[in-house]
Design a protein around this motif. Structure first.
Motif, mmCIF file in Angstrom:
data_model
loop_
_atom_site.group_PDB
_atom_site.id
_atom_site.type_symbol
_atom_site.label_atom_id
_atom_site.label_comp_id
_atom_site.label_asym_id
_atom_site.label_seq_id
_atom_site.Cartn_x
_atom_site.Cartn_y
_atom_site.Cartn_z
ATOM 1 N N ASN A 195 0.829 -1.216 0.000
ATOM 2 C CA ASN A 195 0.000 0.000 0.000
ATOM 3 C C ASN A 195 0.859 1.261 0.000
ATOM 4 O O ASN A 195 0.469 2.281 0.565
ATOM 5 C CB ASN A 195 -0.941 -0.002 1.208
ATOM 6 N N LEU A 196 2.031 1.179 -0.626
ATOM 7 C CA LEU A 196 2.956 2.317 -0.622
ATOM 8 C C LEU A 196 2.467 3.413 -1.567
ATOM 9 O O LEU A 196 1.860 3.134 -2.600
ATOM 10 C CB LEU A 196 4.347 1.863 -1.061
ATOM 11 N N PRO A 197 2.743 4.671 -1.230
ATOM 12 C CA PRO A 197 2.408 5.763 -2.155
ATOM 13 C C PRO A 197 3.300 5.707 -3.382
ATOM 14 O O PRO A 197 4.357 5.065 -3.383
ATOM 15 C CB PRO A 197 2.672 7.017 -1.323
ATOM 16 N N GLY A 198 2.904 6.413 -4.406
ATOM 17 C CA GLY A 198 3.654 6.367 -5.662
ATOM 18 C C GLY A 198 4.979 7.099 -5.612
ATOM 19 O O GLY A 198 5.897 6.776 -6.359
ATOM 20 N N ASN A 199 5.099 8.092 -4.746
ATOM 21 C CA ASN A 199 6.317 8.898 -4.705
ATOM 22 C C ASN A 199 6.750 9.087 -3.260
ATOM 23 O O ASN A 199 6.193 9.926 -2.533
ATOM 24 C CB ASN A 199 6.085 10.260 -5.374
ATOM 25 N N ILE A 200 7.737 8.310 -2.811
ATOM 26 C CA ILE A 200 8.253 8.428 -1.452
ATOM 27 C C ILE A 200 9.411 9.414 -1.454
ATOM 28 O O ILE A 200 10.366 9.274 -2.228
ATOM 29 C CB ILE A 200 8.714 7.054 -0.931
#
Length: 374
Positions: free
Chosen positions: A248-253
């Motif tokens: 469930n990671l965001p697209g831009n860390i």
């Protein structure tokens, strides 16, 4: 005549009895007496797989966890013990480190934010071994300690294991101690009175709002590639692939960088350096949160949080007028304290006894790069 018939009858009875007994022996051979045979014990199978029994940890010996296979000093992890490395490493008197993550079967960590530690499940073990290469006078490798953090239902606990001189085992020791070591660093001999921390010292750095917590296992620090045995892969994606992290990671860390990587900007490098080396104290809810600096990577885009043109709350001498004075390292308190080895003056307070020359040079370069207070 009668006597003869009687004898004949007795003979027939005897003959039938013998015949019946013989027939029983033939039909039921198990009735025969067998030779004595010693019982054979089943083979003893060696225990395999990681053991983290939350009712018994911390164990007395590092080997009790079974994190490694083969010769333990080689630090070859068993299946399920995953190596990792943050983008930038904490400086600890030039010690090398090997780091590993283990999660109980069927559990996953969860993403909270770029700059917060992953939300690990109960039973998680984070393992970090500290060692030196080119140790003098023999030039070999010496492992000093292996630190473990384990998450129980009540929170994280510390378990510190000190290696014996034979490098065959490490034993639980939370009292803290010193050990002298000399090694070759870029062809030069360096020495340190290496500090193995006590439980209290562990808690000083590894806490938020006085609760124990890991430091480096944040998405911003793990969003880089690692050379695994089966190929190079982004570390967050590897955690997802092995089932250790919810996808469930965001697209831009927004990520830190390796502060030794000179292809990155001086600002990225310095902010990454203070994040891993200083922010575990200089952040809200941490040990040094009463001081004005906020040194986490997510906060240092504001130059005031870095102490730029900020007067220090405590003075070592009058020439150190600012925490960081643009273009003037000699008037910068941070430069002085990173260059000091006096216990009451040095920064960080714990974790080093000698100067990190590369880190001090990075700070000098950043001070010279900064021409104004903005």
């Amino acid at each position: 005549m009668k006597q003869s018939k009687a004898n004949s009858s007795r003979f027939m009875v005897w003959f039938c009895a013998v015949g019946a007994f013989t027939l029983l022996l033939f039909l039921f051979p198990s009735c025969k007496k067998k030779p004595t045979v010693e019982p054979v014990s089943p083979p003893v199978e060696e225990e395999t797989g990681v053991s983290v029994d939350l009712t018994k940890v911390p164990y007395a010996k590092l080997s009790d966890y079974r994190f490694f296979e083969g010769t333990m000093k080689d630090q070859n992890p068993v299946d399920g013990v995953l190596p990792y490395e943050p983008a930038s490493a904490l400086f600890t008197d030039y010690a090398h480190k090997k780091r590993f993550i283990w999660l109980p079967a069927g559990t996953k960590a969860n993403y909270t934010s770029d700059h917060e530690v992953l939300d690990f499940p109960v039973g998680t073990a984070l393992i970090k071994t500290f060692y030196y290469d080119d140790v003098q006078p023999d030039g070999g490798t010496r492992i000093i300690e292996t630190r473990i953090m384990i998450r129980k239902s009540s929170g994280w606990i510390f378990a510190n294991y000190v290696w014996n001189t034979q490098q065959t085992e490490a034993y639980l020791d939370m009292n803290g101690s010193y050990t002298n070591i000399s090694w070759l660093q870029n062809g030069q001999t360096k020495s340190a009175a290496y500090r193995i921390p006590s439980e209290t010292e562990c808690h000083t750095c590894h806490k938020i709002n006085d609760q124990p917590i890991p430091i480096g296992v944040k998405p911003q620090n793990l969003n880089v590639d690692y050379a695994y045995e089966d190929g190079t892969q982004n570390q967050l994606q590897k955690l997802i692939a092995v089932g250790y992290l919810t996808n469930n990671l965001p697209g831009n860390i927004v990520s830190t960088v390796n502060y030794m990587d000179q292809t990155k900007t001086i600002d990225q490098r310095f902010r990454s350096y203070v994040d891993i080396n200083c922010a575990h104290c200089h952040s809200e809810g941490k040990h040094c949160d009463y001081r004005p600096m906020r040194l986490a990577f997510s906060e240092t885009s504001d130059p005031i949080n870095l102490g730029l043109c900020v007067e220090p709350e405590e003075f070592i001498n009058s020439s150190l007028a600012y925490i960081i004075k643009p273009s003037d390292k000699n008037r910068s308190m941070m430069y002085y304290r990173l260059g000091s080895v006096v216990p009451s003056e040095r920064m960080p307070l714990l974790g080093r006894s000698i100067v990190h020359e590369e880190g001090l040079q990075l700070l000098e370069d950043w001070i010279n790069w900064k021409q104004t207070c903005n």
